[in-house]
Design a protein around this motif. Structure first.
Motif, PDB file in Angstrom:
ATOM      1  N   PHE A 142      25.930  16.918  -9.638  1.00 55.92           N
ATOM      2  CA  PHE A 142      25.065  17.186  -8.540  1.00 55.92           C
ATOM      3  C   PHE A 142      23.898  17.363  -9.435  1.00 55.92           C
ATOM      4  CE2 PHE A 142      24.826  17.391  -3.665  1.00 55.92           C
ATOM      5  CZ  PHE A 142      22.970  18.027  -3.791  1.00 55.92           C
TER       6      PHE A 142
ATOM      7  N   LEU B 249      25.654  21.343   6.441  1.00 57.83           N
ATOM      8  CA  LEU B 249      27.032  21.668   6.143  1.00 57.83           C
ATOM      9  C   LEU B 249      27.219  22.360   7.036  1.00 57.83           C
ATOM     10  CD1 LEU B 249      27.848  21.907   2.800  1.00 57.83           C
ATOM     11  CD2 LEU B 249      28.817  19.998   4.183  1.00 57.83           C
TER      12      LEU B 249
ATOM     13  N   ASP C 192      19.301  29.596  -5.048  1.00 56.61           N
ATOM     14  CA  ASP C 192      17.116  29.637  -4.703  1.00 56.61           C
ATOM     15  C   ASP C 192      16.829  29.083  -3.766  1.00 56.61           C
ATOM     16  OD1 ASP C 192      18.144  26.996  -4.865  1.00 56.61           O
ATOM     17  OD2 ASP C 192      17.596  26.803  -7.105  1.00 56.61           O
ATOM     18  N   ASN C 193      16.091  27.908  -3.205  1.00 57.63           N
ATOM     19  CA  ASN C 193      15.250  27.444  -2.221  1.00 57.63           C
ATOM     20  C   ASN C 193      15.936  26.431  -1.879  1.00 57.63           C
ATOM     21  OD1 ASN C 193      13.042  26.824  -0.750  1.00 57.63           O
ATOM     22  ND2 ASN C 193      11.682  28.279  -2.711  1.00 57.63           N
ATOM     23  N   TYR C 194      16.128  25.897  -2.804  1.00 54.71           N
ATOM     24  CA  TYR C 194      17.365  24.611  -2.904  1.00 54.71           C
ATOM     25  C   TYR C 194      18.818  24.843  -2.640  1.00 54.71           C
ATOM     26  CZ  TYR C 194      19.364  19.767  -2.978  1.00 54.71           C
ATOM     27  OH  TYR C 194      19.552  18.551  -2.892  1.00 54.71           O
TER      28      TYR C 194
ATOM     29  N   TYR D 215      26.389  27.793  -0.787  1.00 57.11           N
ATOM     30  CA  TYR D 215      26.252  26.278  -1.156  1.00 57.11           C
ATOM     31  C   TYR D 215      26.869  25.586  -2.358  1.00 57.11           C
ATOM     32  CZ  TYR D 215      24.470  21.290  -1.091  1.00 57.11           C
ATOM     33  OH  TYR D 215      24.623  20.312  -0.971  1.00 57.11           O
TER      34      TYR D 215
ATOM     35  N   VAL E 113      34.171  20.704  -4.481  1.00 58.79           N
ATOM     36  CA  VAL E 113      33.977  19.819  -3.739  1.00 58.79           C
ATOM     37  C   VAL E 113      34.419  18.681  -5.865  1.00 58.79           C
ATOM     38  CG1 VAL E 113      32.422  17.571  -3.313  1.00 58.79           C
ATOM     39  CG2 VAL E 113      33.023  19.969  -1.760  1.00 58.79           C
ATOM     40  N   TYR E 114      32.728  19.091  -6.618  1.00 64.16           N
ATOM     41  CA  TYR E 114      32.952  18.430  -7.742  1.00 64.16           C
ATOM     42  C   TYR E 114      34.058  18.869  -8.676  1.00 64.16           C
ATOM     43  CZ  TYR E 114      28.032  16.513  -6.335  1.00 64.16           C
ATOM     44  OH  TYR E 114      27.869  15.494  -5.786  1.00 64.16           O
TER      45      TYR E 114
ATOM     46  N   HIS F  30      30.094  26.291  -3.067  1.00 68.41           N
ATOM     47  CA  HIS F  30      31.089  25.079  -2.236  1.00 68.41           C
ATOM     48  C   HIS F  30      31.389  23.646  -2.805  1.00 68.41           C
ATOM     49  CE1 HIS F  30      31.999  22.660   1.485  1.00 68.41           C
ATOM     50  NE2 HIS F  30      31.011  21.759   0.884  1.00 68.41           N
ATOM     51  N   LEU F  31      30.371  23.774  -3.529  1.00 68.62           N
ATOM     52  CA  LEU F  31      29.807  22.487  -4.315  1.00 68.62           C
ATOM     53  C   LEU F  31      30.614  22.294  -5.500  1.00 68.62           C
ATOM     54  CD1 LEU F  31      26.347  21.162  -4.721  1.00 68.62           C
ATOM     55  CD2 LEU F  31      27.278  20.058  -3.492  1.00 68.62           C
TER      56      LEU F  31
ATOM     57  N   ARG G 100       9.641  19.109  -2.808  1.00 74.46           N
ATOM     58  CA  ARG G 100      10.106  17.814  -3.120  1.00 74.46           C
ATOM     59  C   ARG G 100       9.867  16.698  -1.889  1.00 74.46           C
ATOM     60  NH1 ARG G 100      14.239  14.098  -3.329  1.00 74.46           N
ATOM     61  NH2 ARG G 100      14.480  12.560  -4.561  1.00 74.46           N
TER      62      ARG G 100
ATOM     63  N   VAL H  69       8.025  26.824   2.461  1.00 68.34           N
ATOM     64  CA  VAL H  69       8.702  28.028   2.698  1.00 68.34           C
ATOM     65  C   VAL H  69       8.033  29.557   2.380  1.00 68.34           C
ATOM     66  CG1 VAL H  69      10.840  29.295   1.846  1.00 68.34           C
ATOM     67  CG2 VAL H  69      11.026  26.373   2.145  1.00 68.34           C
TER      68      VAL H  69
ATOM     69  N   GLU I 190      31.186  16.670   2.655  1.00 66.56           N
ATOM     70  CA  GLU I 190      31.690  17.665   1.713  1.00 66.56           C
ATOM     71  C   GLU I 190      30.174  18.095   1.273  1.00 66.56           C
ATOM     72  OE1 GLU I 190      35.601  15.882   0.921  1.00 66.56           O
ATOM     73  OE2 GLU I 190      34.718  15.325  -0.497  1.00 66.56           O
ATOM     74  N   THR I 191      29.473  17.047   0.507  1.00 69.32           N
ATOM     75  CA  THR I 191      27.674  17.897   0.300  1.00 69.32           C
ATOM     76  C   THR I 191      26.620  17.796   0.542  1.00 69.32           C
ATOM     77  OG1 THR I 191      27.305  15.825  -0.581  1.00 69.32           O
ATOM     78  CG2 THR I 191      28.907  16.354  -2.406  1.00 69.32           C
TER      79      THR I 191
ATOM     80  N   PHE J  68      10.369  22.389  -6.070  1.00 72.74           N
ATOM     81  CA  PHE J  68      11.108  22.712  -4.918  1.00 72.74           C
ATOM     82  C   PHE J  68      10.502  22.589  -3.737  1.00 72.74           C
ATOM     83  CE2 PHE J  68      12.610  25.783  -7.709  1.00 72.74           C
ATOM     84  CZ  PHE J  68      14.175  25.523  -8.359  1.00 72.74           C
TER      85      PHE J  68
ATOM     86  N   ARG K 129      14.747   6.888  -5.564  1.00 72.93           N
ATOM     87  CA  ARG K 129      16.310   7.192  -5.346  1.00 72.93           C
ATOM     88  C   ARG K 129      15.818   6.634  -4.101  1.00 72.93           C
ATOM     89  NH1 ARG K 129      19.059  10.083 -10.273  1.00 72.93           N
ATOM     90  NH2 ARG K 129      16.916  11.646 -10.306  1.00 72.93           N
TER      91      ARG K 129
ATOM     92  N   LEU L 279       7.212  30.553  -1.149  1.00 69.36           N
ATOM     93  CA  LEU L 279       8.315  30.174  -2.369  1.00 69.36           C
ATOM     94  C   LEU L 279       8.717  28.466  -3.374  1.00 69.36           C
ATOM     95  CD1 LEU L 279      10.980  32.410  -1.307  1.00 69.36           C
ATOM     96  CD2 LEU L 279       9.508  33.168  -2.196  1.00 69.36           C
TER      97      LEU L 279
ATOM     98  N   HIS M 107      19.758  17.929  -9.077  1.00 68.80           N
ATOM     99  CA  HIS M 107      18.273  18.943  -8.684  1.00 68.80           C
ATOM    100  C   HIS M 107      18.016  17.418  -8.316  1.00 68.80           C
ATOM    101  CE1 HIS M 107      14.985  20.600  -7.322  1.00 68.80           C
ATOM    102  NE2 HIS M 107      15.649  21.633  -6.596  1.00 68.80           N
ATOM    103  N   PRO M 108      17.151  17.272  -7.329  1.00 65.24           N
ATOM    104  CA  PRO M 108      16.545  16.181  -7.162  1.00 65.24           C
ATOM    105  C   PRO M 108      15.313  16.137  -7.652  1.00 65.24           C
ATOM    106  CG  PRO M 108      17.136  17.721  -4.603  1.00 65.24           C
ATOM    107  CD  PRO M 108      17.543  17.843  -5.365  1.00 65.24           C
TER     108      PRO M 108
ATOM    109  N   TYR N  66      13.362  16.160   2.972  1.00 64.83           N
ATOM    110  CA  TYR N  66      12.820  17.241   1.564  1.00 64.83           C
ATOM    111  C   TYR N  66      12.085  18.190   2.202  1.00 64.83           C
ATOM    112  CZ  TYR N  66      15.407  13.764  -0.658  1.00 64.83           C
ATOM    113  OH  TYR N  66      16.611  12.676  -0.785  1.00 64.83           O
TER     114      TYR N  66
ATOM    115  N   ASP O 136      22.551  22.229   2.836  1.00 68.26           N
ATOM    116  CA  ASP O 136      23.510  23.359   3.845  1.00 68.26           C
ATOM    117  C   ASP O 136      23.319  23.523   4.901  1.00 68.26           C
ATOM    118  OD1 ASP O 136      20.615  23.542   3.245  1.00 68.26           O
ATOM    119  OD2 ASP O 136      20.253  25.650   3.025  1.00 68.26           O
TER     120      ASP O 136
END
Lengths: 284, 787
Positions: free
Chosen positions: A184, B776, A255-257, A262, A269-270, A265-266, B713, B696, B651-652, B711, B718, B705, A186-187, B692, B773
C-alpha cells in the motif's frame, strides 16, 4: 533546506572506506543518499564527514552462489528489480525493489544503503525477513554474517556496529514457492504504509510452509509468526481467518495519513491478499 | 461610430474556436519566466524568521549576532516586541544575505523570546450556547465579519450602539469602508460607537454567533413535509498550496523608486499597497509579472513578507532582494480556505418537492472567524431557518479560494439533498430535476445541463439505489452536484496602437493567471481587426501599461475581452476614416477582414492591411478601450452540473474516481480550448480537495502537522480519471455576452464525489476529504447500526 557544512571523502576501495570510518566517530556513509541527504537538508542529521561509497568498484554485483544469490551492497534498487537471476530464482526481493520510491530513487538508491537506514516503512526489510536472508557486514576485524531476524533492532537502528559497512546480502533461492510483495503506497512519499512480503510453499490448495514479513506497521519490520503458525499444513481456505492475526501484539505506528489502527487493519487485508496471490502464483 | 457588440457567429474567425495558448511553447520548454526565476546579477536572498507558536506575544528580539555575520546585508524586524502573534509561522524578522545558506544561518542566530499565550486551533462543532449571551465590545474582526457576511445594517448598527468598539475609528478606516460600499448609517453608528480600548486585551470566546435568518415559515414547512432527512456535512480548512509560492524580488533603482517582480493576481493593484506601507508615491512603484505559478485567490497583496523584502532591499542600498516562501511557510501562512460544517434538516413532500431547510453551520477562517456559506446552495427552498457561528482559531488567516464559500456550500447542500433523495427512494437526477424551478434565473440552463450531464456520465446505466450489491470488496457508485457563480468582467483598459507600417500592439496592465488571458486578448483583437493573432504584439503584466483589475472572482475574461473588443472597434473607426477616400467609400461601408480593409458590399475593392495602415501618415493611431463601456458585451451568472463515478475498496477505504463530468455555461466562449482546460483543471483540483486536502493542526501545540507535500497531498497523475467537459455554446448562451469561468467548475466536484461514495458504499461519509480512515469509520458505524 540547506545542510550544515561537512567534510567529504570518496574512497576508491573498501579498505580505504573501512579505515576512514574507523578513524572518525562523526562520519556517515553515503550509499545513494536518498534518505541521508533529505535528513541533512532538514538538519535532522549533521555529520561532520560524509564517506561516499559510490566510487568503490565491484560492489554492485548480483551473482549465483549455488544455494543462494549474493548481492553486492551497492547494487541499485533498479538493478535488483531488473535482475534476471533474481526474477528466475528468488523473485521476492526484485518484487519489493520495483516498488521502491520512483525511477530516480531506484536508479540511485542502493540495497545496502536502504538496509542500513532501516526506515520503518522501507520495502526491503519485509522481503529480507520473509526470505531469512543474511547480511554481510565488513569492518577492520573482518566479515560478520548477520541473519535478517537479528538485523533490524528498531526504528532507524540495526545490529551494525559503528565501524561496519554492509558489503553483501545473501538470499536463498525460492524455487517451488510462490512469492508476492503486496504494498500500500503512501500516496505522496511512495513509502509503504503497509508492505507484506509472502513466501508460500505448498501443493494445490494446501500450504506446507509460509513466511510473511511486514513493513510499515511497526517501528521495525517483523515476521507475522501468528499467521505463519496458523497456516502451516492448513488448506488455503484458512488464509482469511489466519490473516486476521497479521498485527497481533504489534505496537502500530500512526501518523496523520494513517493511524495505528488503520495500519493494523491494512496489515490484515494485505496479508490475506498477498497470501492468496502467492498461492495462486506459485512456481512449479 | 462602431456598434459595440460581438461579431455574429458566421463572421467569427477566431472567437469561440479551439485555439492553443500562445504561451504554451515557452511554458513547456521552460523559457517562460516566473517571478521565482528573476535572478539579476548581485541578487541578495531573503529569509524570514517565523513564530513557532500559534498564539504568543513577542517579548524581545536580539539580532546582534546575525547582523555581525559575514554576508548579511540587511536585517528587518517585521513585528516588534510587544506584538501579539495570532498564528504559527507569522513573520517576525527578515534578513537578506549574499546566498541562501548564509541567510538561513543568520535566521538561526537571531534570538526571539515569546510569552506563549493560550491558543485554539479547533473548529469542532461549537458547544450548545456557545457565542451567546452579552458580547463584549466589537473588534475590527467582528465588524469585518458582520459586514462581510451580509448581516443586516440594522443589526450591525444596534450592535455598535450596544457593544461599542475596542478600536479607534479613524478617517482612513471610514473612507475605506465607504469604498467597500458600507452604508452611511453604519459608518455614522461606527463613528458614534463607544470606545473601549481596555477590552481589546481581554480574552474572548472563540465563538461568534451570527444573527439567525428565517425565510417563510420553517415550522409549518417541516410540519407539511412527508419525508425529512437530517445529517451533518462539511469540508475542512485547506490551503492554496500554490506551486510557485508567494513572494517577490524587490529593488530600488533610486532612493524613492521601487521595482518589484511579484507573484501576484493583481499587477495594477500592487503599487498602492506598497506605497502605503513604504510611504512613497504609488506612481514610483513599478510592478512586473510575466507568468504566475498559481494563486487561486491568495495572491492579491504584497503581504508582510513582500513589504519586508522591499525594506531589506532599501537597507541593502537598493540591491535586488528576492524572497519566496518556503513550502512550509506557504502552507502555514499564505492562505487558508475557511472550513464550513453544518447540521442540516431538509424536508420534502412525498413527490420530492422541497419544502423546508434548517441549518446550524459553523466554520473557521483563522483569527477573524469565517464567512458563512450561502445555504441552502442553488435551491431557494421556500421555508428556511439558518444560523451560523464563526469560530476564531489561531491559524494563518483565510484568503479567497477559487469560488469563496461555494464549494463548502455545495458539499453541505448537495450532500444533504442527496441523502433526502435516498430517503425518498428517488434517483437524485430526477429529484434535482423535480426542484429546478427553485433555482431562480438559471433554471432554464440547469434544465438543459442536468440531462446532458446524465447522458455524458451514463447515469442511467450506472446509477443504482444506495449500496452497490455486487460481490467483492470494490463498490461502485455515481453522484452529482450543481453550482452557480457571478463572473462579471472587471475594470479593464486596453491601449491598442496601429502603426503606419501595419504593425499592431496592445498594452494592458492585466496579468495572465495561466488561464490563457494572453491568448484570449489576441483572439478578440485579431478577430476584430481581421488580421492573424501573430501579427499583434501583446504586452501585459506591468504597471507601465494601463491598469486592469485583479484576477479574482472570475472577472478577467469579461474585463479584458470587452475592453479589447472596444479598443479594436474604436481603432477601426479611425483607420476607416483615413482609408475611406482611397477606396472611394464612406468609412461606415468598410470592414477589416482576411488581412484587408475592404468595401463590405464589394470585397474586391480593397487595400491590404499594410497598405491601409500606410494611410495613417507619420503617426500611429492609439486608442484605449475600456470596461465598463458602451454595448452589452459581458454578463454575470452561470450554472453548472458536476457528476462523479467512483470505486471504493471497502476493505482499505480507498476511493478511486473513475470518471468526472462537467457541464458548464459561461455565455460567449472566447476560446473553447482554454475554457475546457479551465474545467479540466477545476475537476482535478476538485478531486484533490475531495480526497486529500486538509490543513491538520495539532490541538496541543497549535502547530500545523502537515506543512509539506508528503502529508499535504495534491492529486497527481495517478488520481486523474476520465474527464468529460461540455461547454454550453448554443446561441441563447452566446447572446448573453462573455461571463467568467475560472471558479464555477471547481465548486461541484467535492459534493459530487461525496455523493458517489455514498451511492457506492451505502452510507454517508460526512466530511471531506474522504480519507480511507473516514470511509472505514462510516462503514463500521453502518455495520454497528445494522447489527
Amino acid at each position: 533546506m540547506i545542510p550544515a557544512s561537512f567534510d567529504y571523502e570518496s574512497p576508491k576501495t573498501l579498505n580505504e572506506a573501512i579505515t576512514l570510518l574507523a578513524s572518525r566517530e562523526d562520519a556517515k556513509l553515503l550509499a545513494g543518499g536518498h534518505s541521508l541527504l533529505p535528513a541533512m537538508k532538514l538538519r535532522l542529521a549533521s555529520p561532520a564527514l560524509l564517506i561516499d561509497l559510490g566510487r568503490i568498484g565491484g560492489l554492485d554485483y548480483i551473482r549465483d552462489s549455488g544455494e543462494t544469490i549474493s548481492i553486492g551492497a551497492l547494487a541499485t534498487h533498479a538493478a535488483v528489480a531488473a535482475s534476471r537471476l533474481l526474477l528466475a530464482s528468488s523473485p521476492l526481493l526484485a518484487q519489493a525493489a520495483c516498488n521502491i520510491g520512483d525511477i530516480q530513487v531506484r536508479n540511485r538508491g542502493t540495497i545496502g544503503g536502504s538496509l542500513a537506514q532501516a526506515h520503518p516503512s522501507a520495502d526491503y526489510p519485509a522481503a529480507i525477513l520473509a526470505l531469512d536472508a543474511n547480511i554481510v557486514a565488513t569492518s577492520q576485524s573482518g566479515e560478520r554474517v548477520i541473519p535478517a531476524h537479528s538485523f533490524f533492532t528498531g526504528m532507524f537502528t540495526t545490529a551494525l556496529r559503528p565501524d561496519e559497512i554492509i558489503t553483501e546480502i545473501r538470499v536463498p533461492k525460492t524455487a517451488g514457492s510462490g512469492t508476492v510483495y503486496k504494498k500500500f503506497h503512501h500516496p505522496a512519499s511512495g513509502y509503504a504504509v503497509v508492505g507484506v512480503a509472502a513466501v508460500v510453499r505448498g501443493a494445490t490448495g494446501k500450504i506446507d510452509d509460509v513466511a510473511i514479513g511486514i513493513t510499515g506497521v511497526a517501528e521495525v519490520a517483523y515476521r507475522a509468526t501468528a499467521v505463519e503458525d496458523a497456516l502451516r499444513g492448513k488448506p488455503a481456505s484458512a488464509i482469511a481467518e489466519a490473516a486476521k492475526h497479521a498485527a497481533d501484539k504489534v505496537e502500530a505506528l500512526g501518523d496523520n495519513y494513517a493511524s495505528g489502527d488503520y495500519r493494523r487493519h491494512l496489515a490484515q487485508v494485505y496479508t490475506r491478499r498477498a497470501l492468496q496471490e502467492a498461492l495462486s502464483s506459485k512456481r512449479k | 461610430m462602431a456598434e459595440y457588440k460581438w461579431p455574429a457567429p458566421a463572421e467569427r474567425t477566431l472567437i469561440g474556436k479551439r485555439i492553443s495558448r500562445v504561451d504554451g511553447a515557452v511554458k513547456v520548454s521552460g523559457h517562460a519566466k516566473y517571478s521565482y526565476d528573476y535572478n539579476p546579477k548581485g541578487l541578495l536572498f531573503g529569509k524570514v524568521l517565523r513564530c513557532p507558536h500559534a498564539h504568543a506575544r513577542v517579548t524581545s528580539i536580539d539580532t546582534s549576532a546575525a547582523e555581525k555575520m559575514a554576508g548579511i546585508k540587511a536585517v528587518q524586524i517585521v513585528q516588534k516586541p510587544g506584538t501579539e502573534v495570532l498564528w504559527q509561522g507569522d513573520d517576525i524578522v527578515a534578513v537578506a544575505a549574499v546566498d541562501e545558506p548564509t541567510a538561513e544561518d543568520a535566521i538561526r542566530a537571531i534570538q526571539v523570546k515569546y510569552e506563549v499565550l493560550p491558543h485554539n486551533v479547533s473548529d469542532a462543532e461549537p458547544p450548545a450556547g456557545a457565542g451567546e449571551g452579552p458580547a463584549g465590545p466589537m473588534t475590527e474582526d467582528d465588524l469585518e465579519n458582520a459586514l462581510g457576511n451580509q448581516v443586516p445594517d440594522a443589526q450591525v448598527i444596534s450592535d455598535l450602539q450596544k457593544r461599542g468598539v475596542t478600536f479607534q475609528v479613524t478617517d482612513d478606516m471610514t473612507k475605506e469602508l465607504k469604498g467597500y460600499g458600507v452604508s452611511d448609517a453604519v459608518i455614522n453608528a461606527l463613528k458614534a460607537a463607544a470606545y473601549h480600548p481596555e477590552a481589546a486585551s481581554q480574552p474572548r470566546s472563540p465563538y461568534q454567533k451570527m444573527a439567525a435568518q428565517t425565510q417563510g415559515d420553517p415550522d409549518k414547512g417541516f410540519a407539511s413535509a412527508e419525508v425529512t432527512s437530517e445529517g451533518v456535512y462539511g469540508a475542512p480548512v485547506i490551503t492554496h498550496c500554490c506551486l510557485e509560492t508567494h513572494g517577490s524580488a524587490a529593488e530600488w533603482p533610486s532612493s524613492d523608486h521601487l521595482l518589484v517582480h511579484c507573484s501576484t493576481q493583481g499587477v495594477s493593484g500592487l503599487p498602492d499597497q506598497y506605497a502605503q506601507a513604504l510611504k512613497i508615491p504609488a506612481g514610483n512603484v513599478r510592478a512586473h509579472q510575466d507568468h504566475i505559478g498559481g494563486g487561486f485567490g491568495s495572491k492579491f497583496s504584497p503581504d508582510r513578507w513582500g513589504i519586508a523584502t522591499a525594506q531589506l532591499s532599501k537597507s541593502a542600498g537598493g540591491k535586488p532582494v528576492k524572497y519566496m516562501l518556503e513550502r512550509d511557510s506557504e502552507l502555514m501562512t499564505a492562505g487558508a480556505r475557511p472550513s464550513a460544517y453544518a447540521r442540516v434538516k431538509v424536508a420534502a413532500k412525498g413527490d420530492g418537492t422541497l419544502v423546508a431547510w434548517q441549518s446550524d453551520s459553523w466554520g473557521t477562517g483563522g483569527p477573524a472567524g469565517a464567512g458563512s456559506p450561502p445555504l441552502p446552495y442553488v435551491f431557494e427552498i421556500p421555508n428556511q431557518r439558518k444560523q451560523h457561528t464563526a469560530v476564531r482559531t489561531n491559524q494563518g488567516p483565510a484568503r479567497a479560494w477559487r469560488a469563496p464559500n461555494h464549494p463548502q456550500a455545495a458539499v453541505i447542500t448537495m450532500c444533504a439533498l442527496d441523502d433526502l433523495a435516498h430517503k425518498l427512494n428517488m434517483d437524485p437526477v430526477e429529484f434535482f430535476a423535480k426542484n429546478l424551478d427553485m433555482t431562480g434565473p438559471r433554471a432554464p440552463i440547469y434544465k438543459e445541463e442536468l440531462p446532458l450531464a446524465a447522458e455524458l456520465m451514463g447515469w442511467k446505466q450506472k446509477w443504482h439505489p444506495r449500496g452497490d450489491k455486487s460481490e467483492g470488496p470494490i463498490k461502485r457508485g455515481v453522484g452529482l452536484s450543481m453550482h452557480t457563480w457571478g463572473g462579471r468582467g472587471h475594470a479593464s483598459n486596453c491601449l491598442l496602437s496601429i502603426h503606419p507600417d501595419g504593425s499592431v500592439d496592445i498594452k494592458m496592465g492585466s496579468q495572465d493567471l495561466g488561464t490563457g488571458t494572453r491568448t484570449a486578448i489576441l483572439i478578440v483583437a485579431a478577430d476584430s481587426l481581421g488580421i492573424p493573432m501573430n501579427a499583434i504584439t501583446l504586452n501585459i503584466g506591468d504597471t507601465m501599461y494601463p491598469p486592469d483589475g485583479g484576477s479574482g472572482g472570475s472577472t478577467t475574461i469579461g474585463g479584458v475581452s470587452s475592453s479589447t473588443r472596444r479598443a479594436a472597434l474604436m481603432a477601426l473607426d479611425q483607420l476607416f476614416a483615413k482609408v475611406a477616400p482611397a477606396l472611394k467609400a464612406q468609412p461606415a461601408d468598410l470592414e477589416a477582414r482576411d488581412g484587408t480593409v475592404r468595401v463590405k458590399s464589394e470585397p474586391s475593392r480593397s487595400l491590404s492591411w499594410k497598405q491601409a495602415c500606410a494611410k495613417l501618415g507619420a503617426m500611429p493611431l492609439s486608442v484605449t478601450g475600456k470596461n465598463p463601456g458602451p454595448g452589452n458585451l459581458i454578463n454575470s451568472g452561470v450554472g453548472g452540473v458536476g457528476m462523479a463515478d467512483v470505486s471504493v475498496d471497502t476493505e482499505t477505504g480507498i476511493v478511486k474516481v473513475n470518471k468526472m463530468v462537467a457541464v458548464q455555461d459561461c455565455g460567449l466562449v472566447i476560446n473553447l480550448k482554454t475554457a475546457e482546460s479551465q474545467c479540466y483543471g477545476a475537476l482535478i483540483m476538485g478531486i484533490s480537495y475531495a480526497l486529500y486536502e486538509e490543513k491538520v493542526l495539532d490541538p496541543v501545540t497549535g502547530r500545523m502537522l502537515n506543512p509539506n507535500m508528503e502529508f499535504y497531498r495534491l492529486a497527481g497523475l495517478r488520481d486523474i480519471p476520465e474527464l468529460m467537459v461540455h461547454m454550453m455554446t448554443d446561441p441563447l448562451n452566446e447572446n448573453r455576452g462573455v461571463i467568467g469561468l475560472g471558479e464555477p467548475p471547481v465548486i461541484s466536484p467535492g459534493a459530487a464525489i461525496s455523493n458517489a461514495v455514498a451511492n457506492a458504499i451505502g452510507v454517508r461519509v460526512p466530511f471531506l476529504p474522504l480519507t480511507p480512515d473516514r470511509v472505514l469509520a462510516a462503514l463500521e458505524q453502518q455495520q454497528k447500526a445494522g447489527a
